[in-house]
Enzyme design. Structure first.
Site, PDB file in Angstrom:
ATOM      1  N   ASP A 158       0.863  -1.183   0.000  1.00  0.00           N
ATOM      2  CA  ASP A 158       0.000   0.000   0.000  1.00  0.00           C
ATOM      3  C   ASP A 158       0.900   1.233   0.000  1.00  0.00           C
ATOM      4  OD1 ASP A 158      -2.300   1.791   0.372  1.00  0.00           O
ATOM      5  OD2 ASP A 158      -3.358  -0.030   0.965  1.00  0.00           O
TER       6      ASP A 158
ATOM      7  N   HIS B 279      -2.992   3.342  -4.535  1.00  0.00           N
ATOM      8  CA  HIS B 279      -2.370   2.738  -3.345  1.00  0.00           C
ATOM      9  C   HIS B 279      -0.975   2.197  -3.647  1.00  0.00           C
ATOM     10  CE1 HIS B 279      -5.726   3.082  -0.483  1.00  0.00           C
ATOM     11  NE2 HIS B 279      -6.512   2.895  -1.519  1.00  0.00           N
TER      12      HIS B 279
ATOM     13  N   GLU C  92     -10.063   2.993  -4.898  1.00  0.00           N
ATOM     14  CA  GLU C  92      -9.617   4.352  -4.596  1.00  0.00           C
ATOM     15  C   GLU C  92      -8.432   4.814  -5.453  1.00  0.00           C
ATOM     16  OE1 GLU C  92     -10.880   4.574   0.082  1.00  0.00           O
ATOM     17  OE2 GLU C  92      -8.921   3.725  -0.379  1.00  0.00           O
TER      18      GLU C  92
END
Ligand code: TNX
Length: 542
Positions: free
Chosen positions: A188, A263, A327
């Site tokens: 991440d 990410h 995202e």
């Protein structure tokens, strides 16, 4: 008169039998069918032995688990293939599949039969019954099999790292809850945590951030601790091998996640040429969603992904690989000449359903999914993968509520339910958590044990055929606010118990107060015996 006498006797026997088997009905997750038998109980406190085919190395491992469990619960370790009353582990093909088992207890013998995984779950049931009744097992016949094939638990090791020993304990805890899929979030923005031979810098540099936020982003109490975090916080290939084997022994498949194309800031910090602006970037020190993502117009990015996933599939010999997809802001792509050129080249034009950039994301995801398919693997993505139209052959993990999962099932795609409203275990467990609980995530609200227990994984808006695409459910544990393994345990226990009830047993009718009683009479005793840290909030609030 005689008839009345027999009726009375029958009622008495039935009520005794009913009481006798409550120890099995108290097992969480509850077995599908529990029938009392007549006779005296099998006492695990006496001289007992585990009978197993010594030449079957796989089954021998389960026999050793059983000996370990019994030693911990009744104090004496049964010998394997020794003297005494027998607990028999025997292979049998059952029509309910490889995870099904039959479990028969008589005064002088216990038999657990099924295929390997099934016997392992039978052993978990035996273990819970032993804990719930001081080792005394009333005569019974149980037939059991899971409602869902995918019974997952997730752990984010990027935001905070958990070492091999802790991950192994997590797997032990999963096994206790009959879970069979470990979703391991190993990369991440805030840290890359798995060794990739071709890109050693990913872990040498990408695992370390300069500082970490403590306190809350949401309420303005966040501040930096000004200490580097992550030196050596990654898994070597050797360690991954060890964990893979450990999971396999417990019938758990690992689903590694390399989250892309968003990410990815830890990777960008290491190889800035993979980003749209070229950087410089740093391993992210804050929480949230970063605008800096992989450049989808750069051929080197595809080469990078192919190389990384080649090594990932070698390390993780399982059915699924998770490729993220959540995202991913499009602000860089919108102004990046290379991304725009790629969009033009592919002929993507925004329409009422998707922007051209969303289509580009679908292109990236499909590229990786196709690559993995060639290697014989299936891909899982977060529900954003549906946003760009056709996203290839990807199983959808529905996290922003259930709508993504519902849409995917209607499209004929397989779905795993993980809605944040019920299955995000980084949220607190009671309303007045500020006074009562360790530091947790603020935001949506709380996820109480009762709401996890009450969760219904098959949306009513799906037809019966569409519901078949819901292959299971999973709870996620993001660790921005979870820094110690003790805290990890607190977040998931006993919410996993309520989850397991839905994953394995999937009861048509639920009774929460009865569930609390069942839980405390057996499973919590094992948490104690294993010294797992867990939350007692649900009981404190009664
Ligand atoms: C959203 S859930 C994320 C994670 C965060 C989490 C916090 C998902 C697919 N992405 O990156 O850690 O919220 O709850």
């Amino acid at each position: 008169m005689k008839n009345v006498f027999f009726l009375f006797l029958a009622m008495l026997l039935m009520s005794c039998a009913g009481d006798n088997i409550s120890v099995y009905n108290n097992v969480v997750p509850r077995p599908r069918s529990v029938e009392a038998l007549n006779g005296a109980p099998f006492d695990c406190n006496g001289n007992i032995t585990i009978v197993v085919d010594e030449n079957d190395a796989r089954m021998m491992k389960s026999a050793v688990f059983l000996a370990d469990y019994l030693e911990k619960l009744v104090g004496a370790r049964p010998e394997i293939n020794g003297e005494g009353k027998a607990i028999v582990l025997g292979l049998k093909e059952l029509s309910d599949g490889k995870e099904a088992y039959e479990f028969v207890v008589k005064e002088d013998r216990v038999e657990i039969r099924g295929w390997y995984a099934g016997i392992f779950y039978g052993i978990q049931t035996l273990r819970k019954a032993v804990a719930g009744n001081d080792g005394v097992l009333p005569p019974v016949e149980i037939k059991d099999s899971p409602a869902f094939g995918y019974r997952g638990a997730h752990l984010d090791v990027s935001r905070h790292f958990f070492n091999v020993g802790e991950v192994k304990t997590y797997l032990d805890m999963m096994a206790l809850h009959n879970m069979n899929r470990f979703h391991w979030h190993i990369s991440d923005d805030q840290g890359w945590r798995v060794e990739i031979g071709r890109y050693p810098e990913l872990t040498a540099k990408g695992s370390i951030r300069k500082k970490t936020l403590t306190g809350h982003v949401h309420d303005g109490t966040a501040k930096f601790d000004d200490r580097p975090y992550g030196e050596g916080f990654f898994y070597t290939k050797e360690q991954i091998k060890e964990v893979v084997e450990y999971a396999r022994d417990r019938y758990i498949e690992i689903i590694p996640e390399i989250d892309l194309p968003g990410h990815m800031q830890a990777a960008l910090a290491t190889y800035p040429e993979l980003g749209c602006t070229g950087g410089p970037y740093e391993v992210w020190t804050t929480w949230g969603v970063s605008d800096d993502v992989l450049c989808a117009g750069n051929p080197k990015v595809y080469e990078f992904l192919d190389n990384v996933f080649s090594e990932i599939v070698e390390m993780f010999p399982f059915e699924y690989v998770h490729i993220g997809g959540d995202e991913c802001p499009k602000v860089r792509w919108q102004v990046c000449p290379r991304c725009q050129k790629k969009i033009a080249g592919l002929g993507y034009v925004s329409n009422e359903y998707a922007t051209a950039e969303n289509m580009l994301q679908a292109y990236v995801m499909s590229h990786v999914a196709d690559f993995l398919k060639e290697k014989g693997r299936k891909s899982i993505g977060w529900d954003e993968v549906l946003e760009g139209g056709a996203c290839g052959d990807i199983t959808v993990m529905s996290w922003r509520g259930e709508s993504g999962g519902i849409a995917a099932a209607k499209l004929g795609k397989d779905v795993i339910m993980t809605p944040y409203t019920h299955l995000y275990f980084d949220y607190n467990q009671c309303e007045d958590f500020l006074d009562r609980e360790p530091y947790g995530r603020l935001g949506y609200g709380v996820v109480t044990l009762e709401s996890v227990y009450g969760y219904e994984p098959l949306p009513a808006s799906l037809s019966e055929d569409e519901q078949k695409h819901v292959i299971g459910l999973q709870a996620n544990l993001w660790t921005e606010y979870v820094c110690s393994f003790e805290h990890v345990q607190y977040q998931v226990l006993p919410r996993w118990a309520a989850l397991a009830e839905n994953q394995w047993a999937h009861p048509a009718e639920k009774n929460y107060s009865e569930f609390l009683e069942r839980l405390s009479s057996s499973l919590l005793k094992i948490y104690d015996a294993e010294e797992y840290n867990y939350s007692s909030i649900a009981y404190d609030l009664l």
